[in-house]
Motif scaffolding. Structure first.
Motif, short mmCIF file in Angstrom:
data_model
loop_
_atom_site.label_atom_id
_atom_site.label_comp_id
_atom_site.label_asym_id
_atom_site.label_seq_id
_atom_site.Cartn_x
_atom_site.Cartn_y
_atom_site.Cartn_z
N ALA A 122 21.92 54.83 33.01
CA ALA A 122 21.34 53.49 33.06
C ALA A 122 22.19 52.56 33.92
N CYS A 123 21.59 52.03 34.98
CA CYS A 123 22.27 51.09 35.87
C CYS A 123 21.22 50.52 36.83
N HIS A 124 21.64 49.61 37.67
CA HIS A 124 20.77 49.06 38.70
C HIS A 124 20.91 49.84 40.00
N THR A 125 22.17 50.05 40.42
CA THR A 125 22.45 50.64 41.73
C THR A 125 23.45 51.79 41.60
N VAL A 126 23.19 52.86 42.32
CA VAL A 126 24.13 53.97 42.44
C VAL A 126 24.67 53.97 43.86
N LEU A 127 26.00 53.84 44.00
CA LEU A 127 26.64 53.97 45.30
C LEU A 127 27.12 55.40 45.44
N ASN A 128 26.50 56.14 46.35
CA ASN A 128 26.89 57.54 46.57
C ASN A 128 27.89 57.59 47.72
N ALA A 142 19.55 60.06 41.29
CA ALA A 142 19.47 58.59 41.29
C ALA A 142 18.07 58.12 41.67
N LEU A 143 17.48 58.76 42.68
CA LEU A 143 16.14 58.38 43.10
C LEU A 143 15.11 58.68 42.02
N GLU A 144 15.22 59.87 41.43
CA GLU A 144 14.26 60.26 40.39
C GLU A 144 14.36 59.35 39.17
N ALA A 145 15.58 58.86 38.89
CA ALA A 145 15.77 57.97 37.75
C ALA A 145 15.34 56.54 38.06
N GLY A 146 14.97 56.27 39.32
CA GLY A 146 14.48 54.95 39.69
C GLY A 146 15.55 53.94 40.04
N ARG A 147 16.76 54.41 40.34
CA ARG A 147 17.83 53.48 40.69
C ARG A 147 17.75 53.08 42.17
N ALA A 166 10.43 62.49 49.70
CA ALA A 166 9.34 62.62 48.73
C ALA A 166 9.62 61.83 47.46
N LEU A 167 10.91 61.64 47.12
CA LEU A 167 11.27 60.94 45.88
C LEU A 167 11.45 59.44 46.09
N ALA A 168 11.95 59.05 47.25
CA ALA A 168 12.34 57.66 47.47
C ALA A 168 11.13 56.75 47.63
N LYS A 169 11.16 55.65 46.91
CA LYS A 169 10.13 54.62 47.07
C LYS A 169 10.54 53.69 48.22
N PRO A 170 9.58 53.03 48.87
CA PRO A 170 9.93 52.12 49.96
C PRO A 170 10.97 51.08 49.51
N GLY A 171 12.02 50.98 50.29
CA GLY A 171 13.07 50.01 49.98
C GLY A 171 14.08 50.47 48.95
N GLN A 172 13.92 51.69 48.41
CA GLN A 172 14.82 52.14 47.34
C GLN A 172 16.20 52.53 47.87
N ILE A 173 16.27 52.92 49.14
CA ILE A 173 17.55 53.30 49.73
C ILE A 173 18.08 52.17 50.60
N ILE A 174 19.33 51.79 50.36
CA ILE A 174 20.03 50.83 51.20
C ILE A 174 21.18 51.59 51.87
#
Length: 423
Positions: A122-128, A142-147, A166-174
């Protein structure tokens, strides 16, 4: 270039804000690779901005348990994850020393899947900030969990390709790479239909201006003497071969949905302009700061807000010269090879990346000459043949392709070393 209503938005889009946990308090952040360069700079940023960010979990390989324990205590995290199970006793001891018995110790996760577990927490952002393709599983988790995913681990996007898209929603990756954070910011100046070209800048590394023949006998120490950035040995050698630029071209294609023939690489020794976007009206928007990764990290963690004083700014009262040069594709064939494997897609980028990692390790150990890195990678890519592509691609396919590429690269490296020894 005309957008149709059915066309999906790019993975990284500055005009879209993906907010999995809106709220007024600090963003909860998980940092993967916390004891590395990206991780330590991210923690510095968080500690200077406690009203904006709160770290809930850290992960690291386990080579620096004292630093990891210190980070956990300073940040008051809930969970600490290490990839190496053998360091757990030392980590417990280091944590106990930091906490002093007055406070409960954080939860400890250990093993090869520990980073993946905290990436889905549980978090808002994951920094990989993990280095290498081992970052793929945490990226997918992280993407599948909606972070929101602040992505410094370019390899996971490159080797994962369609698995990630396929997993990433638009704007989900910064993006957190300095080049892709620059493109991300410059793209905010226009619409998608306005973009003519992406221009990725390269410092040129320590060997800018040298011919292929002049590179034949450079040493490991020569390759590690980067003129601009202080990085780990693998990334520094990738900068010397310009493999890092090849990987960034593939990454730009995947993040921004721009064709390879409209992604250009130019050499900019000062590393002040981190990348540029050319628009259809002839305008070029460049993002420029002194070389410092805390700026891109702040974009990754804070977007759509900017973090004041995240990194140094230019002193415009001082004179400076900024230069740009075309890339020498003969001396540095890595970018063209990366475009080739990027167009092949599927498992081809994973083969390219894995073979390169093995060849860089061989170069660092003295088993392979500098030019042998790209010669060997090229041969491995050629021998790979037709990659697995399309919707049938699985994580197992990627891992199998990587395993084959690593083994074949080691075989070819051993043959090269034997031949040189006999000579």
């Amino acid at each position: 270039m005309t957008d149709s209503p059915a066309r999906p938005a790019p993975l990284a889009d500055p005009h879209l804000v993906y907010d999995p946990a809106p709220g007024d308090g600090p963003k909860d952040v998980v940092i993967l690779g916390s004891t590395g360069s990206i991780g330590t700079q991210a923690i510095d940023l968080v500690l200077r901005n406690p009203d904006r960010f709160r770290v809930t979990a850290l992960s690291a390989n386990g080579g620096r348990v004292a630093l990891l324990a210190e980070q956990a205590h300073r940040l008051r995290v809930r969970t600490v994850a290490v990839a190496r199970e053998d360091v757990v006793p030392a980590l417990r001891e280091a944590l106990a020393a930091e906490y002093g018995g007055a406070e409960p110790l954080p939860e400890i996760l250990a093993g090869p899947h520990a980073a993946t577990q905290v990436a889905a927490s549980a978090c808002h952002t994951v920094l990989n900030g993990i280095t290498g393709s081992i970052g793929l599983a945490p990226t997918l988790a992280a993407l599948e969990a909606g972070r929101t995913l602040a992505l410094a681990n370019k390899e996971s996007l490159i080797v994962g390709g369609p698995l990630v898209t396929a997993l990433a929603k638009p704007g989900q990756i910064i993006p957190v790479d300095s080049e892709h954070a620059a493109l991300f910011q410059a793209l905010a100046a226009g619409t998608r239909a306005d973009v003519r070209k992406l221009v990725v800048t390269a410092s040129g590394g320590p060997f800018r201006g040298r011919t292929r023949d002049e590179l034949a006998h450079v040493t490991v120490a020569d390759a590690l003497a980067h003129p601009t950035w202080a990085m780990g040995p693998v990334i520094t050698v990738n900068s010397a071969t310009l493999v890092n630029k090849g990987l960034e071209v593939i990454e730009a294609h995947l993040l921004y949905d721009i064709p390879f023939d409209r992604i250009e690489v130019v050499v900019h020794p000062q590393s002040y302009v981190h990348s540029m976007v050319e628009f259809t009206d002839g305008s070029t928007i460049a993002q420029a700061t002194p070389p410092d990764m805390r700026g891109p990290i702040a974009i990754g963690l804070g977007w759509p807000e900017r973090v004041p004083d995240a990194a140094p700014a230019f002193d415009w009262s001082k004179a400076s010269t900024w230069e740009f040069f075309p890339l020498d594709d003969e001396a540095f064939p890595s970018v063209d090879l990366a475009r080739h494997v990027g167009r092949l897609a599927g498992t081809a980028p994973a083969v390219f990346n894995a073979a390169n990692e093995e060849c860089v390790a061989a170069f660092l150990s003295g088993a392979l000459p500098f030019n042998g890195i790209m010669d060997t990678v090229t041969r491995v890519v050629e021998e790979h043949g037709t990659p697995v592509t399309g919707t049938s691609l699985t994580v197992s396919d990627v891992l199998e392709a990587e395993t084959w590429a690593r083994a074949r690269a080691r075989e070819l490296t051993a043959t090269t070393a034997t031949a040189e020894a006999r000579a």
